[in-house]
Scaffold this active site. Sequence first.
Site, PDB file in Angstrom:
ATOM      1  CB  CYS A 299      -1.078  -0.042   1.329  1.00 45.69           C
ATOM      2  SG  CYS A 299      -0.136   0.198   2.604  1.00 45.69           S
TER       3      CYS A 299
ATOM      4  CB  CYS B  76      -3.539  -0.665   9.296  1.00 44.24           C
ATOM      5  SG  CYS B  76      -4.150  -1.228   7.502  1.00 44.24           S
TER       6      CYS B  76
HETATM    7 FE1  FES Z   1      -1.100   0.928   4.418  1.00 39.79          FE
HETATM    8 FE2  FES Z   1      -3.247   0.647   6.070  1.00 39.79          FE
HETATM    9  S1  FES Z   1      -3.353   0.803   3.575  1.00 39.79           S
HETATM   10  S2  FES Z   1      -1.469   0.363   6.275  1.00 39.79           S
END
Ligand code: FES
Length: 128
Positions: free
Chosen positions: A35, A105
């Site tokens: 991400c 996360c």
């Molecule tokens: Fe990357 Fe939450 S989407 S840490």
Amino acid sequence: MALYSDKVMDHFRNPRNVGVLEDANGIGEVGNPVCGDIMKMYLKINDDEIIEDVKFETFGCGSAIASSSMATELIKGKSVEEALSLTNKAVAEALDGLPAHKMHCSVLAEEAIKSAIDDYNKRKNGEK
Ligand code: FES
């Protein structure tokens, strides 16, 4: 049921312990390559190995911000050993849960703390 608990929303909107700790003696930075989110953790550890102060900077999603905020609350005033045993699951539980696809996360928070303690140990052993 709402996707995010009230606690997640609260820690996302009013994150605790945000910022830089100028006199930190343990700093860790981790990222999630998928991400692209980044978390930096600053610890001030005293001679008794107690975490006197902690701050974080998170460039990331709401769950990552809430997780780092909760994680700092959970380790403040605790020993280094206790902080090392903090799992991402415990962070998520303290937030009254995270959606399954957001559990990664909370992993960032666990890893950031471990990385900061690793940095502290390296400095202490003169490796830095
Ligand atoms: Fe990357 Fe939450 S989407 S840490």
